[in-house]
Scaffold this motif. Structure first.
Motif, PDB file in Angstrom:
ATOM      1  N   SER A  78      -0.568 -51.178 -47.972  1.00 45.36           N
ATOM      2  CA  SER A  78      -0.151 -51.916 -49.174  1.00 45.36           C
ATOM      3  C   SER A  78      -1.371 -52.391 -49.946  1.00 45.36           C
ATOM      4  O   SER A  78      -1.412 -52.312 -51.182  1.00 45.36           O
ATOM      5  CB  SER A  78       0.708 -53.129 -48.793  1.00 45.36           C
ATOM      6  N   ALA A  79      -2.372 -52.870 -49.214  1.00 47.64           N
ATOM      7  CA  ALA A  79      -3.599 -53.364 -49.862  1.00 47.64           C
ATOM      8  C   ALA A  79      -4.232 -52.264 -50.709  1.00 47.64           C
ATOM      9  O   ALA A  79      -4.587 -52.481 -51.871  1.00 47.64           O
ATOM     10  CB  ALA A  79      -4.582 -53.873 -48.808  1.00 47.64           C
ATOM     11  N   THR A  80      -4.349 -51.077 -50.142  1.00 51.74           N
ATOM     12  CA  THR A  80      -4.956 -49.961 -50.872  1.00 51.74           C
ATOM     13  C   THR A  80      -4.160 -49.658 -52.147  1.00 51.74           C
ATOM     14  O   THR A  80      -4.734 -49.506 -53.223  1.00 51.74           O
ATOM     15  CB  THR A  80      -5.017 -48.718 -49.966  1.00 51.74           C
ATOM     16  N   ARG A  81      -2.838 -49.599 -52.026  1.00 49.27           N
ATOM     17  CA  ARG A  81      -2.014 -49.264 -53.196  1.00 49.27           C
ATOM     18  C   ARG A  81      -2.129 -50.308 -54.299  1.00 49.27           C
ATOM     19  O   ARG A  81      -1.960 -50.008 -55.486  1.00 49.27           O
ATOM     20  CB  ARG A  81      -0.542 -49.083 -52.772  1.00 49.27           C
ATOM     21  N   MET A  82      -2.421 -51.569 -53.877  1.00 47.34           N
ATOM     22  CA  MET A  82      -2.518 -52.651 -54.859  1.00 47.34           C
ATOM     23  C   MET A  82      -3.977 -52.971 -55.222  1.00 47.34           C
ATOM     24  O   MET A  82      -4.266 -54.010 -55.826  1.00 47.34           O
ATOM     25  CB  MET A  82      -1.810 -53.903 -54.336  1.00 47.34           C
ATOM     26  N   ALA A  83      -4.884 -52.043 -54.871  1.00 47.08           N
ATOM     27  CA  ALA A  83      -6.312 -52.185 -55.217  1.00 47.08           C
ATOM     28  C   ALA A  83      -6.912 -53.471 -54.652  1.00 47.08           C
ATOM     29  O   ALA A  83      -7.724 -54.135 -55.295  1.00 47.08           O
ATOM     30  CB  ALA A  83      -6.517 -52.093 -56.737  1.00 47.08           C
ATOM     31  N   MET A  84      -6.491 -53.805 -53.437  1.00 46.36           N
ATOM     32  CA  MET A  84      -6.996 -55.003 -52.751  1.00 46.36           C
ATOM     33  C   MET A  84      -7.810 -54.554 -51.529  1.00 46.36           C
ATOM     34  O   MET A  84      -7.588 -53.458 -51.015  1.00 46.36           O
ATOM     35  CB  MET A  84      -5.812 -55.871 -52.309  1.00 46.36           C
ATOM     36  N   PRO A  85      -8.722 -55.396 -51.056  1.00 46.53           N
ATOM     37  CA  PRO A  85      -9.516 -54.992 -49.889  1.00 46.53           C
ATOM     38  C   PRO A  85      -8.678 -54.990 -48.615  1.00 46.53           C
ATOM     39  O   PRO A  85      -7.771 -55.811 -48.462  1.00 46.53           O
ATOM     40  CB  PRO A  85     -10.596 -56.074 -49.812  1.00 46.53           C
ATOM     41  N   GLU A  86      -8.983 -54.085 -47.707  1.00 46.14           N
ATOM     42  CA  GLU A  86      -8.312 -54.101 -46.412  1.00 46.14           C
ATOM     43  C   GLU A  86      -8.745 -55.335 -45.625  1.00 46.14           C
ATOM     44  O   GLU A  86      -9.875 -55.781 -45.752  1.00 46.14           O
ATOM     45  CB  GLU A  86      -8.657 -52.828 -45.623  1.00 46.14           C
ATOM     46  N   VAL A  87      -7.834 -55.844 -44.829  1.00 47.10           N
ATOM     47  CA  VAL A  87      -8.144 -56.996 -43.984  1.00 47.10           C
ATOM     48  C   VAL A  87      -8.552 -56.462 -42.614  1.00 47.10           C
ATOM     49  O   VAL A  87      -7.859 -55.608 -42.046  1.00 47.10           O
ATOM     50  CB  VAL A  87      -6.919 -57.934 -43.874  1.00 47.10           C
ATOM     51  N   PRO A  88      -9.686 -56.934 -42.052  1.00 41.73           N
ATOM     52  CA  PRO A  88     -10.119 -56.414 -40.744  1.00 41.73           C
ATOM     53  C   PRO A  88      -9.114 -56.769 -39.647  1.00 41.73           C
ATOM     54  O   PRO A  88      -8.435 -57.799 -39.712  1.00 41.73           O
ATOM     55  CB  PRO A  88     -11.447 -57.141 -40.489  1.00 41.73           C
ATOM     56  N   GLU A  89      -9.077 -55.922 -38.630  1.00 42.71           N
ATOM     57  CA  GLU A  89      -8.148 -56.121 -37.517  1.00 42.71           C
ATOM     58  C   GLU A  89      -8.387 -57.450 -36.805  1.00 42.71           C
ATOM     59  O   GLU A  89      -7.440 -58.126 -36.394  1.00 42.71           O
ATOM     60  CB  GLU A  89      -8.291 -54.958 -36.520  1.00 42.71           C
ATOM     61  N   ASP A  90      -9.655 -57.838 -36.667  1.00 45.23           N
ATOM     62  CA  ASP A  90      -9.897 -59.100 -35.946  1.00 45.23           C
ATOM     63  C   ASP A  90      -9.469 -60.316 -36.747  1.00 45.23           C
ATOM     64  O   ASP A  90      -9.191 -61.368 -36.168  1.00 45.23           O
ATOM     65  CB  ASP A  90     -11.356 -59.216 -35.462  1.00 45.23           C
ATOM     66  N   VAL A  91      -9.377 -60.182 -38.064  1.00 45.13           N
ATOM     67  CA  VAL A  91      -8.858 -61.298 -38.865  1.00 45.13           C
ATOM     68  C   VAL A  91      -7.328 -61.312 -38.801  1.00 45.13           C
ATOM     69  O   VAL A  91      -6.712 -62.336 -38.500  1.00 45.13           O
ATOM     70  CB  VAL A  91      -9.333 -61.212 -40.334  1.00 45.13           C
ATOM     71  N   PHE A  92      -6.701 -60.155 -39.042  1.00 47.66           N
ATOM     72  CA  PHE A  92      -5.233 -60.083 -39.089  1.00 47.66           C
ATOM     73  C   PHE A  92      -4.638 -60.268 -37.688  1.00 47.66           C
ATOM     74  O   PHE A  92      -3.878 -61.216 -37.450  1.00 47.66           O
ATOM     75  CB  PHE A  92      -4.814 -58.736 -39.691  1.00 47.66           C
ATOM     76  N   LEU A  93      -4.968 -59.383 -36.756  1.00 52.74           N
ATOM     77  CA  LEU A  93      -4.351 -59.440 -35.431  1.00 52.74           C
ATOM     78  C   LEU A  93      -5.023 -60.478 -34.526  1.00 52.74           C
ATOM     79  O   LEU A  93      -4.353 -61.233 -33.827  1.00 52.74           O
ATOM     80  CB  LEU A  93      -4.368 -58.053 -34.777  1.00 52.74           C
ATOM     81  N   GLY A  94      -6.339 -60.517 -34.577  1.00 47.29           N
ATOM     82  CA  GLY A  94      -7.059 -61.511 -33.766  1.00 47.29           C
ATOM     83  C   GLY A  94      -6.733 -62.925 -34.230  1.00 47.29           C
ATOM     84  O   GLY A  94      -6.482 -63.825 -33.411  1.00 47.29           O
ATOM     85  N   GLY A  95      -6.726 -63.119 -35.546  1.00 51.91           N
ATOM     86  CA  GLY A  95      -6.398 -64.434 -36.100  1.00 51.91           C
ATOM     87  C   GLY A  95      -4.968 -64.839 -35.791  1.00 51.91           C
ATOM     88  O   GLY A  95      -4.688 -65.999 -35.463  1.00 51.91           O
ATOM     89  N   LEU A  96      -4.053 -63.883 -35.871  1.00 49.63           N
ATOM     90  CA  LEU A  96      -2.644 -64.155 -35.559  1.00 49.63           C
ATOM     91  C   LEU A  96      -2.493 -64.569 -34.096  1.00 49.63           C
ATOM     92  O   LEU A  96      -1.758 -65.512 -33.775  1.00 49.63           O
ATOM     93  CB  LEU A  96      -1.797 -62.907 -35.853  1.00 49.63           C
ATOM     94  N   HIS A  97      -3.195 -63.845 -33.229  1.00 46.24           N
ATOM     95  CA  HIS A  97      -3.158 -64.150 -31.807  1.00 46.24           C
ATOM     96  C   HIS A  97      -3.576 -65.612 -31.565  1.00 46.24           C
ATOM     97  O   HIS A  97      -2.875 -66.378 -30.892  1.00 46.24           O
ATOM     98  CB  HIS A  97      -4.113 -63.197 -31.072  1.00 46.24           C
ATOM     99  N   ARG A  98      -4.682 -65.994 -32.151  1.00 44.02           N
ATOM    100  CA  ARG A  98      -5.214 -67.359 -31.966  1.00 44.02           C
ATOM    101  C   ARG A  98      -4.243 -68.394 -32.533  1.00 44.02           C
ATOM    102  O   ARG A  98      -4.007 -69.446 -31.927  1.00 44.02           O
ATOM    103  CB  ARG A  98      -6.577 -67.442 -32.669  1.00 44.02           C
ATOM    104  N   LEU A  99      -3.693 -68.100 -33.708  1.00 37.21           N
ATOM    105  CA  LEU A  99      -2.749 -69.021 -34.347  1.00 37.21           C
ATOM    106  C   LEU A  99      -1.502 -69.211 -33.478  1.00 37.21           C
ATOM    107  O   LEU A  99      -1.005 -70.334 -33.312  1.00 37.21           O
ATOM    108  CB  LEU A  99      -2.368 -68.474 -35.734  1.00 37.21           C
ATOM    109  N   LEU A 100      -1.017 -68.097 -32.891  1.00 37.11           N
ATOM    110  CA  LEU A 100       0.186 -68.195 -32.053  1.00 37.11           C
ATOM    111  C   LEU A 100      -0.086 -68.940 -30.743  1.00 37.11           C
ATOM    112  O   LEU A 100       0.793 -69.630 -30.221  1.00 37.11           O
ATOM    113  CB  LEU A 100       0.750 -66.798 -31.763  1.00 37.11           C
ATOM    114  N   GLU A 101      -1.304 -68.806 -30.247  1.00 36.69           N
ATOM    115  CA  GLU A 101      -1.664 -69.597 -29.055  1.00 36.69           C
ATOM    116  C   GLU A 101      -1.518 -71.091 -29.350  1.00 36.69           C
ATOM    117  O   GLU A 101      -1.009 -71.863 -28.535  1.00 36.69           O
ATOM    118  CB  GLU A 101      -3.115 -69.303 -28.640  1.00 36.69           C
TER     119      GLU A 101
END
Lengths: 355, 355
Positions: A102-125
């Motif tokens: 979606s980011a690519t289609r909307m000309a936005m930067p990709e979010v790194p995996e450690d921010v998206f998934l790693g950050g989500l993991h930490r937030l859910l903890e």
């Protein structure tokens, strides 16, 4: 797949938790948020250090491009708690990869995996108390990215904010869902952004949906915009049709979202030897099947709604009521899918990921 | 039409003006804003008292629907200063009515005339020093409305914010504009929101436009999404084609914005006895006309760009250069239009409105 906790993250704890004020038995979808949120800014061509901080309003410039040009995307995910109090995600890698598409289609930067998934993991903890045990209880996860760059020239922003907010949730739709098949309005163009989880795709449906609501229908099944002959998706759900004992659903395309629940339903049906065909589904064949009694079920599939049986549809001012079945495939698939999500049955697919 | 100043308005003056820090000779479009902005909130089903206050960032909840579902609309207008230091608007009623049409299509409340036009009048009185004399100098006006209601359920917001921000501006595009004709991507669906000035319509174009930019083209001329055979609009401009001595432009539709500059060009051409036809314009006839030399000009028309001559277009990997003309209709119309806007010639149409 294993989620790694992101170490490079700043955590600012909320001074007190709101959790005791929440009535978990009476939740309206998406209205209550947990104590913390994840924030990560994209500035000078780079993602900055993510921060988990108290959920709160934030400051933004009136000229931010998200307000003027709708440069914004999101995902919808859920966390589930099993009987041993462990918290699980369902196919988070699918949401992560779709987010960056979606980011690519909307000309936005990709979010790194450690921010998206790693950050989500930490937030859910941190927020695991907000995930309640028992089938039907979930923590809805809303990762999203908005264009925060200033200036009203119609061009991609230079600055972005990625956020994850969490909302305890029960069912998305309540009560019977009747749908209307779109004959005039459309959701997506060929060569448009229909396959992206772009913000603008959703508000575009509000007015036609309001008109449908006024006629007594909760949702619209969108058709292709050029001919209105092909059944596509329901805006927040992909759609499945059961004719006799075969399920049919439209292939994904530039106009149709590649739903995670949709693909899970297909894989689950295949494992269970339920006949399923992915091919264009025509309005006229569904109308004909409704008339001759071979149309047994219609259901929506999406993260928020999971599997949503549809009781009838309207087309050309005629309402077609669906039969009330003893053996609903929709309910059978929903049971098997949610059992996997809540770790009540074996996950033979490797879909679930432990926090 | 006369603009009335809104009395029921709270004014909080900026402690000091930024105007002396601004280099009016070197403005990038839409980057600098004036000292004040107008803010009016819609709460509990009613528009509250508008406030003119110092231009500044504001607080908003992370779950605001504008971030998740792109429920946002805007308008683009300009103020001009004549030789007597009077400030003028150009057909503001057209923008006002179109804004409310966009609001309806996006399931948003209409903004009252005294808030939109009355508030704008008052704001411009306060900011009139920001409108500089001399042709080419304008104050770009950006009225917009965003969904501020909380909650991530995909449904229309219950709360909104209407704002007007002002930005001193010179030309929108600089340098030669080459365009590419869309063969795959599209801007709007039949039955979609293409005719509304909805935020999501613009970010949807960013990625295809980026691809075009990388190939050396500044803009895309969009075609109908079903067949890519009809020339529609350029995203921020309507488009006119001159074949021999006749101008052609597409009729407005659900996919094409009803541009104020577009309709002014049509009316001006008619007054000047320039032959003009409003009818679907096919890609193949423009390609054929380019080949046989009868295609004389292409130009865009929009508030930000006014009239923007296009020097050539690409279609199916072939670039068609347009001739350099002595007597350009684009420049003739631009001259007549801007003379009306700057009160340098008689406004026989009654288009200009004094502040």
């Amino acid at each position: 797949m294993e989620l790694k906790t992101l170490n490079e993250i700043e955590i600012i704890s909320a001074p007190h938790s709101k959790i005791s004020e929440v009535d978990f038995e009476n939740l309206t979808f998406g209205n209550v948020f947990t104590d913390h949120m994840l924030v990560c800014d994209y500035v000078d061509g780079a993602w900055q250090k993510p921060v988990i901080e108290p959920y709160a309003p934030f400051m933004i410039d009136p000229s931010a491009k998200v307000f003027h040009y709708g440069q914004a995307i999101f995902e919808g995910m859920k966390a589930y708690k099993d009987q041993q109090d462990d918290v699980w995600l369902f196919r988070p890698d699918e949401n992560y990869h779709r987010f960056n598409k979606s980011a690519t289609r909307m000309a936005m930067p990709e979010v790194p995996e450690d921010v998206f998934l790693g950050g989500l993991h930490r937030l859910l903890e941190i927020e695991k108390e907000w995930v309640k045990k028992g089938k039907g209880n979930t923590l809805y996860i809303r990762p999203f990215m908005i264009a925060t760059g200033h200036g009203v020239i119609a061009a991609p922003s230079q600055e972005y904010r990625f956020m994850i907010i969490l909302s305890p949730a029960r069912a998305y739709y309540s009560g019977e869902v009747k749908v209307i098949i779109a004959e005039h309005y459309s959701r997506a163009a060929n060569g448009g952004i229909g396959a992206a989880k772009a913000a603008g795709n959703y508000s575009a449906q509000f007015y036609p949906t309001k008109l449908a609501n006024e006629q007594g229908f909760q949702q619209i099944i969108w058709t292709d915009d050029a001919t209105h002959t092909k059944l596509e998706e329901a805006g927040t759900m992909n759609v499945f049709f059961r004719i006799n004992d075969t399920l049919y659903t439209a292939p994904t395309s530039e106009r149709i979202l590649d739903g995670v629940t949709r693909k899970s339903v297909i894989e689950l049906a295949q494992r269970e030897n339920i006949k399923i065909e992915v091919r264009p589904v025509l309005v006229e064949e569904i109308v004909e099947a409704a008339k001759n009694g071979s149309l047994k079920e219609i259901f929506g599939a999406g993260t928020a709604a999971v599997i949503n049986p549809i009781v009838g549809f309207s087309f050309q001012d005629h309402y077609y009521e669906l039969p009330k079945l003893e053996n609903s495939m929709a309910l059978e698939i929903k049971e098997k899918l949610t059992n996997i999500q809540y770790k009540l049955s074996e996950d033979t697919f490797g879909w679930t990921v432990k926090i």
